[in-house]
Design an enzyme around this catalytic site. Structure first.
Site, PDB file in Angstrom:
ATOM      1  N   LYS A  11     -23.732  -6.797  -3.855  1.00 54.54           N
ATOM      2  CA  LYS A  11     -23.982  -6.104  -4.892  1.00 54.54           C
ATOM      3  C   LYS A  11     -22.595  -5.568  -5.583  1.00 54.54           C
ATOM      4  CE  LYS A  11     -27.561  -4.101  -2.077  1.00 54.54           C
ATOM      5  NZ  LYS A  11     -28.059  -2.716  -1.360  1.00 54.54           N
ATOM      6  N   TYR A  51     -36.542  -4.789  -6.915  1.00 55.24           N
ATOM      7  CA  TYR A  51     -36.948  -3.642  -6.129  1.00 55.24           C
ATOM      8  C   TYR A  51     -38.220  -3.082  -6.450  1.00 55.24           C
ATOM      9  CZ  TYR A  51     -32.020  -3.963  -3.881  1.00 55.24           C
ATOM     10  OH  TYR A  51     -30.850  -4.014  -3.117  1.00 55.24           O
ATOM     11  N   PHE A  59     -34.635   7.625  -4.754  1.00 60.36           N
ATOM     12  CA  PHE A  59     -33.546   7.259  -4.937  1.00 60.36           C
ATOM     13  C   PHE A  59     -33.392   5.904  -5.813  1.00 60.36           C
ATOM     14  CE2 PHE A  59     -34.821   5.076  -0.923  1.00 60.36           C
ATOM     15  CZ  PHE A  59     -34.777   3.942  -0.971  1.00 60.36           C
ATOM     16  N   THR A  93     -29.387  -0.898   7.384  1.00 58.28           N
ATOM     17  CA  THR A  93     -29.526  -0.224   5.835  1.00 58.28           C
ATOM     18  C   THR A  93     -28.306   0.858   5.762  1.00 58.28           C
ATOM     19  OG1 THR A  93     -31.733  -1.047   5.304  1.00 58.28           O
ATOM     20  CG2 THR A  93     -30.903   0.559   4.044  1.00 58.28           C
ATOM     21  N   ASN A 114     -23.758   0.028  -0.341  1.00 58.35           N
ATOM     22  CA  ASN A 114     -23.788  -0.908   1.271  1.00 58.35           C
ATOM     23  C   ASN A 114     -23.740  -2.278   0.885  1.00 58.35           C
ATOM     24  OD1 ASN A 114     -26.684  -1.350   0.200  1.00 58.35           O
ATOM     25  ND2 ASN A 114     -27.502  -0.706   1.876  1.00 58.35           N
ATOM     26  N   HIS A 117     -27.089  -7.063  -0.281  1.00 57.39           N
ATOM     27  CA  HIS A 117     -28.677  -7.299   0.221  1.00 57.39           C
ATOM     28  C   HIS A 117     -29.142  -8.642   0.775  1.00 57.39           C
ATOM     29  CE1 HIS A 117     -32.786  -7.696  -0.745  1.00 57.39           C
ATOM     30  NE2 HIS A 117     -32.690  -8.956  -1.159  1.00 57.39           N
ATOM     31  N   GLU A 128     -37.994 -13.602  -3.859  1.00 63.10           N
ATOM     32  CA  GLU A 128     -36.569 -13.227  -4.303  1.00 63.10           C
ATOM     33  C   GLU A 128     -35.792 -14.697  -4.870  1.00 63.10           C
ATOM     34  OE1 GLU A 128     -34.970 -10.608  -1.372  1.00 63.10           O
ATOM     35  OE2 GLU A 128     -36.488  -9.271  -1.665  1.00 63.10           O
TER      36      GLU A 128
HETATM   37  P1  DAT Z   1     -32.380  -3.073   2.696  1.00 61.79           P
HETATM   38  O1  DAT Z   1     -31.296  -3.101   1.610  1.00 61.79           O
HETATM   39  O2  DAT Z   1     -31.362  -2.960   4.158  1.00 61.79           O
HETATM   40  O3  DAT Z   1     -33.366  -3.949   2.884  1.00 61.79           O
HETATM   41  P2  DAT Z   1     -34.166  -1.084   1.734  1.00 61.79           P
HETATM   42  O4  DAT Z   1     -35.122  -2.498   1.189  1.00 61.79           O
HETATM   43  O5  DAT Z   1     -35.048  -0.317   2.540  1.00 61.79           O
HETATM   44  O6  DAT Z   1     -33.064  -1.593   2.560  1.00 61.79           O
HETATM   45  O7  DAT Z   1     -33.554  -0.547   0.537  1.00 61.79           O
HETATM   46  C1  DAT Z   1     -33.044  -1.387  -0.662  1.00 61.79           C
HETATM   47  C2  DAT Z   1     -31.661  -0.403  -1.042  1.00 61.79           C
HETATM   48  O8  DAT Z   1     -31.795   0.797  -1.374  1.00 61.79           O
HETATM   49  C3  DAT Z   1     -30.760  -0.066   0.157  1.00 61.79           C
HETATM   50  O9  DAT Z   1     -29.959  -1.250   0.559  1.00 61.79           O
HETATM   51  C4  DAT Z   1     -30.069   0.748  -0.328  1.00 61.79           C
HETATM   52  C5  DAT Z   1     -31.076   1.647  -1.232  1.00 61.79           C
HETATM   53  N1  DAT Z   1     -31.349   2.615  -0.333  1.00 61.79           N
HETATM   54  C6  DAT Z   1     -32.314   2.578   0.839  1.00 61.79           C
HETATM   55  N2  DAT Z   1     -32.612   3.828   1.386  1.00 61.79           N
HETATM   56  C7  DAT Z   1     -31.828   4.825   0.759  1.00 61.79           C
HETATM   57  C8  DAT Z   1     -31.646   6.246   0.597  1.00 61.79           C
HETATM   58  N3  DAT Z   1     -32.220   6.870   1.607  1.00 61.79           N
HETATM   59  N4  DAT Z   1     -30.599   6.775  -0.279  1.00 61.79           N
HETATM   60  C9  DAT Z   1     -30.130   5.905  -1.182  1.00 61.79           C
HETATM   61  N5  DAT Z   1     -30.178   4.759  -1.231  1.00 61.79           N
HETATM   62  C10 DAT Z   1     -30.953   4.029  -0.396  1.00 61.79           C
HETATM   63 MG    MG Z   2     -34.793  -4.576   1.635  1.00 59.59          MG
END
Ligand code: DAT
Ligand code: MG
Length: 150
Positions: A11, A51, A59, A93, A114, A117, A128
């Site tokens: 990222k 996404y 968010f 995550t 974080n 991805h 993807e």
């Molecule tokens: P991952 O990236 O582990 O697959 P995800 O697909 O649920 O997790 O979410 C995508 C991204 O969105 C994640 O890497 C960071 C952001 N995100 C997820 N939950 C969040 C939250 N509660 N607050 C802020 N950003 C968040």
């Molecule tokens: Mg994800």
């Protein structure tokens, strides 16, 4: 365990913080094979599509702003069970819940920054990869193949 492909993306914070080599090294030394890599500054539309499953989350706007704030490193990695295995290398995550030794556990603090991805299932990985690499990926045989796999 089946041979799979996964989509891994460093990222904008990972690029800005100089973590590109560190993250790639973890996938390389595990034994996974790189099949594609490019540095790209994605459009808002392209990132919203990536996404799309999260578009109703509160968010989401902040996530898109962050993810389009600078270049990302888009990659495809190949290996047995690499979709789940890649997620193990990434860690949970939320960095507050990611174990030490994982990318997120070692390298970041905030869920909104974080650093990396990874696809969450074989089906989403293929979607993807098609989204980020419509030009296709490299086919090659690693000389390590017989030293990584029995
Ligand atoms: P991952 O990236 O582990 O697959 P995800 O697909 O649920 O997790 O979410 C995508 C991204 O969105 C994640 O890497 C960071 C952001 N995100 C997820 N939950 C969040 C939250 N509660 N607050 C802020 N950003 C968040
Ligand atoms: Mg994800």
């Amino acid at each position: 365990v089946a041979r799979e492909r996964t989509y891994i993306m460093i990222k904008p914070d990972g690029v800005q913080r100089g973590l590109v080599g560190e993250i790639i090294a973890r996938f390389e030394r595990k034994g996974y094979k790189m099949a594609a890599m490019k540095l790209v500054k994605p459009s808002t539309e392209h990132m919203e599509e990536h996404y799309a499953d999260l578009k109703d989350k509160k968010f989401f706007p902040g996530l898109i702003k962050y993810m389009t704030s600078g270049p990302v490193v888009a990659m495809v990695w190949v290996g047995d069970g690499v979709v789940a295995g890649g997620r193990v290398l990434l860690g949970a995550t939320k960095p507050s819940e990611s174990a030490p030794g994982t990318i997120r556990g070692d390298l970041c603090i905030d869920v909104g920054r974080n650093v990396c991805h990874g696809s969450d299932a074989v089906e989403s990985a293929e979607k993807e990869i098609a989204h980020w690499f419509p030009e296709g990926v490299a086919e090659w045989t690693s000389h390590s193949e017989s030293w990584v796999y029995e």
